[in-house]
Design a protein around this motif. Structure first.
Motif: not given
Length: 257
Positions: A108, A160, A163-167, A169-170, A173, A208, A210
């Motif tokens: 990611a 952070h 979330k920012k990488s979008e690897a 889902a919020p 996390i 990427k 997850g």
């Protein structure tokens, strides 16, 4: 007692049915292995078995024209037209005695730079393993390694980065953070079978997609200072506190003896 060689450690952790699924395909490097690895995987890593901090790591990948490119640590890629040419060039680059070859993971990214995750486990004042903190190590701008000191990268919090990488889902996390801690506890429990250590830093890849993988287990002197690079120093202070508690425990036991 097990050696600190990456290959010996890989074999040791492969014996755990719980840890094995998190280990990327890895072999002791021989030029003949390159054929099957580059045929199977779009990217492979070649790592010295006895160096740390990302020293000497080579990343190899296939190009659209049927050739190959590789980078040692950081900088501009080198090009090889054929597999035979690649093997010759790598022979000049591989200056250490032994290497492992490993499937490359599609890490990611944060702003186009790959990152991995360090989970710090410490023995507390009771001698028990305790989770002390985690962070994401982001690679430098032209680096293939995430070691902050050697690669010119930086550290951020794991939520952070995820979330920012979008690897991830919020809403997943917290669950991933919990998995990282649980797997690290399993790593420490398995490690107890062979060697005593007071602190272990487990490096995880998050792809990427997850998916989680274990990249490396650092058990000699995993960096405390890395955690001082975070704006919030809570993890750093926890690590220092646990380190002191455990040292005091050892001193008390020595006095009793």
């Amino acid at each position: 007692m097990i050696s600190s060689s990456k290959w010996k450690l890989h074999q040791f952790f492969s014996k755990s049915p719980y840890i094995r699924p998190y280990l990327p395909p890895t072999s002791l490097y021989q030029p003949a292995h390159l054929d099957s690895y580059v045929a199977k995987y779009s990217t492979v890593y070649i790592k010295p078995t006895r160096t740390h901090m990302g020293k000497g790591i080579i990343r190899v990948w296939k190009t659209d024209d049927g050739g190959y490119q590789f980078v040692k640590e950081r900088g501009e890629p080198m090009y090889a037209m054929t597999l035979a040419d690649l093997k010759q060039q790598l022979a000049r680059q591989c200056t250490e005695k032994n290497y492992v070859i490993q499937k490359g993971l599609d890490l990611a990214e944060l702003d186009g730079r790959p990152f991995d995750i360090r989970v710090m486990m410490m023995r507390n004042g009771l001698g028990k393993w305790q989770y002390a903190g985690m962070l994401a190590k982001v690679a430098g701008s032209d680096s293939i390694i995430t070691n902050v000191a050697r690669g010119g990268g930086y550290a951020v919090t794991v939520p952070h980065a995820l979330k920012k990488s979008e690897a991830v889902a919020p809403d997943k996390i917290k669950s991933v953070v919990s998995d990282l801690i649980q797997i690290s506890h399993r790593v420490c429990a398995h490690f107890n079978k062979y060697r005593h250590s007071a602190q272990i830093g487990v490096d995880f890849a998050i792809e990427k997609t997850g998916n989680l993988s274990i990249i490396e287990v650092n058990y000699d002197f995993p960096s405390h200072g890395l955690f001082a690079k975070l704006k919030d120093k809570t993890y750093y202070h926890t690590i220092k506190r646990l380190h002191t508690q455990y040292k005091n425990r050892v001193k008390r036991k020595q006095r009793k003896a």
